[in-house]
Structure formats: structure tokens, C-alpha cells
Design a protein around this motif. Structure first.
Motif, PDB file in Angstrom:
ATOM      1  N   ASP A 196       1.133   1.687   2.631  1.00 21.66           N
ATOM      2  CA  ASP A 196       2.212   0.638   2.735  1.00 21.66           C
ATOM      3  C   ASP A 196       1.598  -0.673   2.585  1.00 21.66           C
ATOM      4  O   ASP A 196       1.291  -0.949   3.856  1.00 21.66           O
ATOM      5  N   PHE A 197       2.214  -1.518   1.769  1.00 19.81           N
ATOM      6  CA  PHE A 197       1.639  -2.723   1.908  1.00 19.81           C
ATOM      7  C   PHE A 197       2.278  -3.545   3.171  1.00 19.81           C
ATOM      8  O   PHE A 197       1.897  -4.749   3.270  1.00 19.81           O
ATOM      9  N   ALA A 198       3.364  -3.122   3.570  1.00 17.68           N
ATOM     10  CA  ALA A 198       3.955  -3.643   4.795  1.00 17.68           C
ATOM     11  C   ALA A 198       3.073  -3.538   6.021  1.00 17.68           C
ATOM     12  O   ALA A 198       3.417  -4.151   7.051  1.00 17.68           O
ATOM     13  N   LYS A 199       2.298  -2.489   5.889  1.00 20.40           N
ATOM     14  CA  LYS A 199       1.554  -2.087   6.937  1.00 20.40           C
ATOM     15  C   LYS A 199       0.178  -2.210   6.936  1.00 20.40           C
ATOM     16  O   LYS A 199      -0.627  -2.302   7.833  1.00 20.40           O
ATOM     17  N   GLU A 200      -0.414  -2.139   5.504  1.00 17.52           N
ATOM     18  CA  GLU A 200      -1.775  -2.130   5.455  1.00 17.52           C
ATOM     19  C   GLU A 200      -2.210  -3.140   4.343  1.00 17.52           C
ATOM     20  O   GLU A 200      -1.274  -3.531   3.253  1.00 17.52           O
ATOM     21  N   LYS A 201      -3.511  -3.732   4.106  1.00 16.72           N
ATOM     22  CA  LYS A 201      -3.839  -4.788   3.285  1.00 16.72           C
ATOM     23  C   LYS A 201      -4.111  -3.955   2.196  1.00 16.72           C
ATOM     24  O   LYS A 201      -5.034  -3.011   2.191  1.00 16.72           O
ATOM     25  N   PRO A 202      -3.664  -4.305   0.840  1.00 14.49           N
ATOM     26  CA  PRO A 202      -3.974  -3.736  -0.257  1.00 14.49           C
ATOM     27  C   PRO A 202      -5.483  -3.907  -0.476  1.00 14.49           C
ATOM     28  O   PRO A 202      -6.087  -5.000  -0.211  1.00 14.49           O
ATOM     29  N   TRP A 203      -6.143  -2.847  -1.391  1.00 15.27           N
ATOM     30  CA  TRP A 203      -7.554  -2.934  -1.530  1.00 15.27           C
ATOM     31  C   TRP A 203      -7.969  -4.038  -2.628  1.00 15.27           C
ATOM     32  O   TRP A 203      -8.874  -4.485  -2.805  1.00 15.27           O
ATOM     33  N   ARG A 204      -6.936  -4.675  -3.295  1.00 15.68           N
ATOM     34  CA  ARG A 204      -7.027  -5.510  -4.244  1.00 15.68           C
ATOM     35  C   ARG A 204      -5.728  -6.361  -4.363  1.00 15.68           C
ATOM     36  O   ARG A 204      -4.580  -5.891  -3.809  1.00 15.68           O
ATOM     37  N   ALA A 205      -5.628  -7.358  -5.104  1.00 10.56           N
ATOM     38  CA  ALA A 205      -4.406  -8.301  -5.044  1.00 10.56           C
ATOM     39  C   ALA A 205      -3.435  -7.377  -6.153  1.00 10.56           C
ATOM     40  O   ALA A 205      -3.595  -6.531  -7.092  1.00 10.56           O
ATOM     41  N   PRO A 206      -2.049  -7.071  -5.369  1.00  8.31           N
ATOM     42  CA  PRO A 206      -1.218  -6.117  -6.420  1.00  8.31           C
ATOM     43  C   PRO A 206      -0.983  -6.607  -7.454  1.00  8.31           C
ATOM     44  O   PRO A 206      -1.068  -7.627  -7.981  1.00  8.31           O
ATOM     45  N   SER A 207      -0.782  -5.447  -8.459  1.00 13.53           N
ATOM     46  CA  SER A 207      -0.331  -5.687  -9.684  1.00 13.53           C
ATOM     47  C   SER A 207       1.111  -6.375  -9.847  1.00 13.53           C
ATOM     48  O   SER A 207       2.024  -6.028  -9.350  1.00 13.53           O
ATOM     49  N   LEU A 208       1.148  -7.324 -10.763  1.00 16.79           N
ATOM     50  CA  LEU A 208       2.119  -8.196 -10.926  1.00 16.79           C
ATOM     51  C   LEU A 208       3.511  -7.453 -11.760  1.00 16.79           C
ATOM     52  O   LEU A 208       4.530  -7.783 -11.564  1.00 16.79           O
TER      53      LEU A 208
END
Length: 408
Positions: free
Chosen positions: A85-97
Motif C-alpha cells: 500500500d503506497f499510502a503506508k509503504e515506499k514503492p520500490w521504484r517510482a510509480p507507473s504513470l
């Protein structure tokens, strides 16, 4: 409303009960080997299931999966389409647009890709892709004994699509591992995900560098994406991320889709005979393989508000796992769903997703699938499996690593 209601608009139902609970692990190797009996079990449990192993809700029937895919306001992608959950964890890469953003942010990027990968563009690509498909089949016929995955399902897309994007020839061996990493990362912190991330550095470095404007051919899709910066449609920081989306969505799903079609046609002689008799059914044969095998098996969404599914409430902020493969074989929607039938109208399957986040590479995948299957149908009299197929394991994708074949 297709079994789903917004509970913010109506009073809670008096007879609401918790959904059925299952401790089944949707990311286990046993499930990956043969998901179909579990799909049936999940569909029969009900329209909504709670998976205790990961504290997530799940939908496996076509109606509910289709509804979740289309209601992006209630089931958002911007908090990640994997377990994280990107609201709780940092994504492993920049999120896809396009995959991990919702409108209106999603729409700007989507419009750029939709214009570049338009039906008009596909018509322009058809002649060169067709010639490449014919050459590939002729080359394999000269060998007779081939691997249907490495020599065909992987080799054909890798011979045409990176060229169309404008990626240099050197280093393309990083593309498939990178795409596999991206789909593995949607799962939990299991052996598959951890191993992929441990080996990721050279693949990430290569793809990141090739997405830059100065490394791309001036006539390819990548350069066209960067040109959208000059017109103000996207920013200079967003352009490489969009090129990356093409490299991910346009290769691995296509490879697994073609592999699924070849595997199905090699197993079902009547369908191979039907395709040989009518090579114009090649597009339908590919489409049916996407439904039948579902190369992309699962995706997540996150609820933005309390929502009712099948009489059960899913709280705001919950992860909802969609079993796309189960939906594509749901007998409530499909007639004889466990039969591979190239004369079936597979329109409406969710193998490429559906709604605003439908796969951006679907037109390319369909073109490549149609052309290579058509070339096989015209030139090959027989396909025979000569050894044990080897399954490729991935947290999101379903496909083969190896498929020994003899063609003549």
C-alpha cells in the motif's frame, strides 16, 4: 449495481455478515503450478472472500472482477496494484504513470501513449512485423526441433518491439528480467520477489538508462514520448517513466500470451487444424489463449471508501485482490470456460485488464500474436510437444520457461 454498492450512499444492510474466510495462499508455488481448481473453489465460496494469510479481500467471479476494474474511484490504483500500500509503504521504484495513477493524473500520460500506440500506428507496423514473423517461422522450420518459448514466444517480440521503441540492440537481454521483476514485485515479500530484487540492479540500471532521450532512436516510440514534453503534455521527469511503462507492458505480457497460444494449439489438435484451415482466425486464437491461460493472473486495488460487495462490507483502505484468471473461466459468464475454442467470441475477457487502466500494450500484443500465429498456420503442418514443459514462476504472471517442440 453488479453486486457492488457504495455504503456511504445508503444505510447499512441489516443482514450483513462477514465474508467467507480462506487461509489459502495466492502466492504459493503449489497454486502457481495449477491454479484452476483453486479458482473454482474461490468462485464457489462467494462473490467476496477474505484471505487471512495477507489480510486482504478478494474477488474471483467475472461480475465482481469486472466491476472493480471499472470503478477506479472506489477501487484505486494510486495506492499500488500489488500487495504493498503506497499510502503506508515506499514503492520500490517510482510509480507507473499509467498503471499506478488514477485520473486525472493518469489521463495525461494515457493520452500520450494512446496516440502513439493507436490503431493507425498498428497498421503502419503490420508490414514490417509480418515480414519478421515470416522470417522467424522459416528459420525455425529449418531447425524443426525448437523451444516454443525461448526460440519463438520470446524471440519474435524481442526482435520487433524494442526496435519500434527505439532501444539500442546492445543490452536487450536485460528487458525480460526487468519486466519479470516488475510483476514479481506486486506480490508479497516471498522467495520469488526477494530473489528478483536481489538480482535487479543491472536490469534496473540498464532500463533506466535506455529510457533517457539521448539513448533512444529519433524515429521510435520512445522519442515520440519525449517529444510530448515539448508540447507540454508531460514533464521531462515523466517521459522516461512512460518509456519504462512501454518496455514493461509491451514485452512480458506479449511473450506469455504468445507462449500460451502455442502451448494451447500444441495440445489441442482440433484447434490447430481449425487454425490451419482458416489462418484468418489467428487473432481469435491469440485472444482465446489470453482468456484461457490469463498470462496476467492477479492485480490489486485499494478501497477509497467503505463499499459493499455481495452483501459484505469492505472497509476503506482495504486491499482487494482480483483473480483475473478465475474471472476468465467463470461459468457464470462463459460457456464451457475450461475449453480452448478459437471460434469463441472472447470479447470482454479481463486478461488485459479493463476500464481506464487496461494494458497500454494490448494493441501491440494482439498484432504480434496474430501475425506469428498466422505465419505458423500457413507454414507449419504439425506441432508436437516432445518434452516436459517447464513452468516459469512469478507472483503475477503465468507462463512457461521452456516448451520443447517439433515443427514440420
Amino acid at each position: 449495481m453488479n453486486g457492488i454498492q457504495d455504503t456511504t450512499a445508503t444505510a447499512p444492510m441489516a443482514a450483513q455478515t462477514p465474508p467467507p474466510v480462506s487461509d489459502f495462499d495466492p502466492f504459493s508455488m503449489d497454486f502457481f503450478r495449477n491454479p484452476f481448481p483453486v479458482h473454482e473453489y474461490l468462485r464457489n465460496l462467494g462473490p467476496l472472500i477474505y484471505l487471512s494469510a495477507y489480510d486482504v479481500y478478494a474477488v474471483a467471479r467475472y461480475q465482481e472482477v469486472h466491476r472493480v476494474l471499472h470503478d477506479w474511484e472506489t477501487f484505486c490504483s494510486s495506492r499500488g496494484v500489488g500487495l504493498s500500500d503506497f499510502a503506508k509503504e515506499k514503492p520500490w521504484r517510482a510509480p507507473s504513470l499509467v498503471l499506478e495513477k488514477d485520473p486525472p493524473e493518469h489521463d495525461r500520460a494515457r493520452q500520450v501513449l494512446s496516440k502513439i500506440l493507436s490503431p493507425v500506428t498498428m497498421k503502419k507496423l503490420r508490414e514490417s512485423f509480418q515480414a519478421a514473423a515470416e522470417r522467424k517461422v522459416d528459420e525455425l522450420l529449418a531447425r524443426r526441433s525448437i523451444d516454443g518459448i525461448t526460440d519463438l514466444a520470446e524471440a519474435f517480440p524481442m526482435s520487433v518491439f524494442p526496435d519500434a521503441i527505439g532501444v539500442p540492440s546492445e543490452g536487450r537481454e536485460h528487458l525480460l528480467p526487468y519486466a519479470g521483476l516488475a510483476f514479481n514485485a506486486f506480490g508479497p515479500s516471498n522467495e520469488l520477489r526477494n530473489e528478483a530484487i536481489a538480482k535487479a540492479s543491472p536490469h534496473i540500471a540498464y532500463v533506466t538508462e535506455q529510457c533517457q532521450k539521448h539513448n533512444l532512436s529519433p524515429t521510435g516510440f520512445g522519442a515520440q514520448i519525449h517529444a510530448a514534453v515539448d508540447t507540454g503534455q508531460i514533464t521531462a521527469e515523466e517521459a522516461p517513466l512512460l518509456v519504462r511503462s512501454l518496455l514493461t507492458a509491451g514485452i512480458d505480457t506479449t511473450v506469455n500470451g504468445i507462449g500460451a497460444a502455442i502451448y494451447a494449439l500444441a495440445r489441442f489438435d482440433d484447434q490447430w487444424d481449425a487454425l490451419k484451415a482458416e489462418p484468418q482466425l489467428a487473432r481469435a486464437a491469440f485472444e482465446e489463449a489470453i482468456r484461457f491461460e490469463s498470462p496476467v493472473q492477479t492485480f490489486f486495488r485499494t478501497t477509497t471508501r467503505d463499499v459493499e460487495i455481495g452483501g459484505h462490507v469492505v472497509p476503506e483502505g482495504s486491499k482487494v485482490l482480483m483473480f483475473l484468471g478465475a474471472a476468465n473461466r467463470d461459468p457464470r459468464h462463459w460457456s464451457e470456460p475450461d475449453t480452448y475454442d478459437i471460434r469463441r467470441s472472447a470479447s470482454g475477457h479481463v486478461g488485459f485488464g479493463s476500464g481506464v487502466h487496461m494494458c497500454v500494450g494490448q494493441l501491440v500484443a494482439r498484432l504480434e500474436g496474430e501475425l506469428i500465429l498466422g505465419a505458423l498456420a500457413r507454414k507449419v503442418s504439425r506441432i508436437r510437444i516432445t518434452g516436459e514443459p517447464v513452468r516459469a514462476f512469478n507472483n503475477t504472471l503465468r507462463g512457461l520457461k521452456s516448451l520443447p517442440l517439433e515443427i514440420e
